[in-house]
Design a protein around this motif. Structure first.
Motif, short mmCIF file in Angstrom:
data_model
loop_
_atom_site.label_atom_id
_atom_site.label_comp_id
_atom_site.label_asym_id
_atom_site.label_seq_id
_atom_site.Cartn_x
_atom_site.Cartn_y
_atom_site.Cartn_z
N PHE A 128 0.84 -1.21 0.00
CA PHE A 128 0.00 0.00 0.00
C PHE A 128 0.87 1.26 0.00
O PHE A 128 1.99 1.24 0.53
N PRO A 129 0.35 2.37 -0.55
CA PRO A 129 1.14 3.61 -0.58
C PRO A 129 1.25 4.29 0.79
O PRO A 129 2.13 5.10 1.02
N GLY A 130 0.34 3.95 1.71
CA GLY A 130 0.43 4.50 3.06
C GLY A 130 -0.07 5.91 3.20
O GLY A 130 0.39 6.67 4.06
N ASN A 131 -1.03 6.28 2.35
CA ASN A 131 -1.54 7.66 2.40
C ASN A 131 -2.97 7.76 2.92
O ASN A 131 -3.60 8.81 2.84
N ILE A 132 -3.51 6.66 3.45
CA ILE A 132 -4.88 6.67 3.98
C ILE A 132 -4.84 6.42 5.48
O ILE A 132 -4.38 5.37 5.93
N ASP A 133 -5.32 7.40 6.24
CA ASP A 133 -5.31 7.28 7.70
C ASP A 133 -6.58 6.58 8.17
O ASP A 133 -7.50 7.18 8.71
N ALA A 134 -6.62 5.27 7.92
CA ALA A 134 -7.75 4.43 8.33
C ALA A 134 -7.28 2.99 8.27
O ALA A 134 -6.26 2.69 7.66
N ALA A 135 -8.03 2.10 8.93
CA ALA A 135 -7.68 0.67 8.85
C ALA A 135 -7.90 0.20 7.41
O ALA A 135 -8.99 0.35 6.86
N SER A 140 -8.50 -2.03 4.22
CA SER A 140 -9.11 -3.31 3.84
C SER A 140 -8.35 -3.89 2.65
O SER A 140 -7.61 -3.19 1.95
N GLU A 141 -8.55 -5.18 2.41
CA GLU A 141 -7.79 -5.91 1.41
C GLU A 141 -8.02 -5.41 -0.02
O GLU A 141 -7.17 -5.60 -0.90
N ASP A 142 -9.18 -4.79 -0.26
CA ASP A 142 -9.51 -4.42 -1.64
C ASP A 142 -9.11 -2.97 -2.00
O ASP A 142 -9.40 -2.50 -3.10
N LEU A 143 -8.42 -2.29 -1.12
CA LEU A 143 -7.97 -0.93 -1.44
C LEU A 143 -6.87 -0.99 -2.50
O LEU A 143 -6.14 -1.98 -2.59
N PRO A 144 -6.71 0.08 -3.29
CA PRO A 144 -5.69 0.07 -4.35
C PRO A 144 -4.28 -0.06 -3.77
O PRO A 144 -3.95 0.56 -2.76
N THR A 145 -3.47 -0.87 -4.43
CA THR A 145 -2.06 -1.02 -4.04
C THR A 145 -1.23 -0.06 -4.88
O THR A 145 -1.56 0.21 -6.03
N ASP A 146 -0.16 0.44 -4.29
CA ASP A 146 0.75 1.33 -5.02
C ASP A 146 2.01 1.52 -4.17
O ASP A 146 2.17 2.53 -3.50
N PRO A 147 2.90 0.52 -4.19
CA PRO A 147 4.05 0.55 -3.28
C PRO A 147 4.96 1.75 -3.51
O PRO A 147 5.10 2.22 -4.64
N ILE A 148 5.59 2.22 -2.42
CA ILE A 148 6.48 3.39 -2.54
C ILE A 148 7.95 3.01 -2.36
O ILE A 148 8.81 3.88 -2.28
N HIS A 162 3.32 6.02 5.64
CA HIS A 162 2.95 6.72 6.88
C HIS A 162 1.82 6.01 7.61
O HIS A 162 1.77 6.00 8.83
N TYR A 163 0.92 5.41 6.83
CA TYR A 163 -0.22 4.71 7.44
C TYR A 163 -0.31 3.30 6.88
O TYR A 163 -0.50 3.12 5.67
N SER A 164 -0.16 2.32 7.74
CA SER A 164 -0.34 0.95 7.23
C SER A 164 -1.04 0.08 8.28
O SER A 164 -0.70 -1.06 8.49
#
Length: 289
Positions: free
Chosen positions: A109-116, A118-126, A254-256
């Motif tokens: 995950f890109p780590g830009n969402i400040d929430a728990a 879920s598995e189906d969120l978009p992936t975008d490694p940094i 930042h958020y994972s």
């Protein structure tokens, strides 16, 4: 009754070591724990032949290139181990109707969402590590559609190198330390993850798909460090600092924080709270000294 063969890669890593501790061959299962010398992931061409020698019914693929910062300098090796080797394992599993359980990471995950998450969120490694692990996931999905993928985060154990042991070493030798306070997630005690994996296979409730697993709770590395100190009765002062003050070669999300809702609902399991699991690990570490 024919024994089911379970093959574990990366058996000297944190998760592999915990699996070895809790799971023995018995009348139902024959366990094979493979280290690097038994299955060299830097040589993908040999992998299918080696797996064919064992002819497993299940593969728990926990071996990986996990040196996150070093991966930025060694992208090719990280890609061979995390992507191409995983691809060969997935091809073998798919062709031979082997059940494959692949361990992945929050770093997809890109780590830009400040929430728990879920598995189906978009992936975008940094970073390179996250990118190669994501390629591994995609290979698993392409070649082995019955696979289970478990994304985990901030793994620690009494085995191997990890944040908890690093903090204990620093706190025992320094008066004060600085720890990043703006990266949010939840730690994973490898023992807890090992218990889940054993349960999924032994219980026989195999539901293919991607699952998140870490301990319960929301925490920063700074919070984690303070709890390690407090539970260990150490005097070291822990100062919070921003990521910008602690530059690393690889960028960190930042958020994972991972949502465990799906794994809990599907497999009807409880996920231990992070402070509880840390306490278990620290007690085990003391008992082993």
């Amino acid at each position: 009754m024919k024994k089911q063969k379970v093959l574990v890669t990366g058996s000297s890593g944190q998760l592999g070591s915990e699996l070895k501790d809790i799971w023995y061959s018995d009348y139902r299962f024959e366990l094979y724990f493979l280290e690097r010398k038994d299955l060299d992931l830097t040589n993908p061409d040999l992998i299918q032949g080696i797996l064919n020698h064992y002819q497993p019914d299940y593969i728990i693929h926990s071996a990986a290139y996990t040196a996150v910062d070093l991966a930025e300098q060694e992208p090719d090796i990280a890609n061979v181990v995390n992507h191409l080797a995983t691809s060969e394992i997935a091809k073998y599993a798919g062709k031979n109707s082997v059940r494959l359980l692949y361990i992945s990471t929050d770093y997809v995950f890109p780590g830009n969402i400040d929430a728990a998450l879920s598995e189906d969120l978009p992936t975008d490694p940094i970073n390179i590590y996250g990118a190669t692990k994501l390629k591994g996931e995609l290979a698993v999905q392409k070649f082995c559609n019955d696979a289970i993928i478990i994304r985990t985060a901030w793994v620690y154990s009494t085995y191997g190198k990890n944040f908890v042991k690093t903090m204990l070493n620093l706190m025992n030798s320094r008066v004060e330390i600085n720890v990043v306070s703006d990266q949010i997630g939840s730690p994973t005690y490898a023992y807890d993850l090992a218990i889940l994996i054993k349960y999924i296979i032994e219980d026989g409730k195999w539901v293919a798909g991607i699952y998140n697993y870490s301990n319960e709770g929301r925490v920063s590395w700074y919070d984690f460090a303070k709890e390690i100190r407090d539970q260990s009765n150490l005097d070291c002062k822990v100062n919070p600092i921003p990521s910008a003050s602690y530059p690393t070669q690889a960028k960190r999300p930042h958020y994972s924080l991972l949502s465990k809702k799906k794994v809990k609902q599907t497999f009807k399991v409880d996920v231990p709270e992070w402070k509880e699991s840390l306490n278990k690990m620290l007690n085990k570490l003391k008992a082993n000294q």
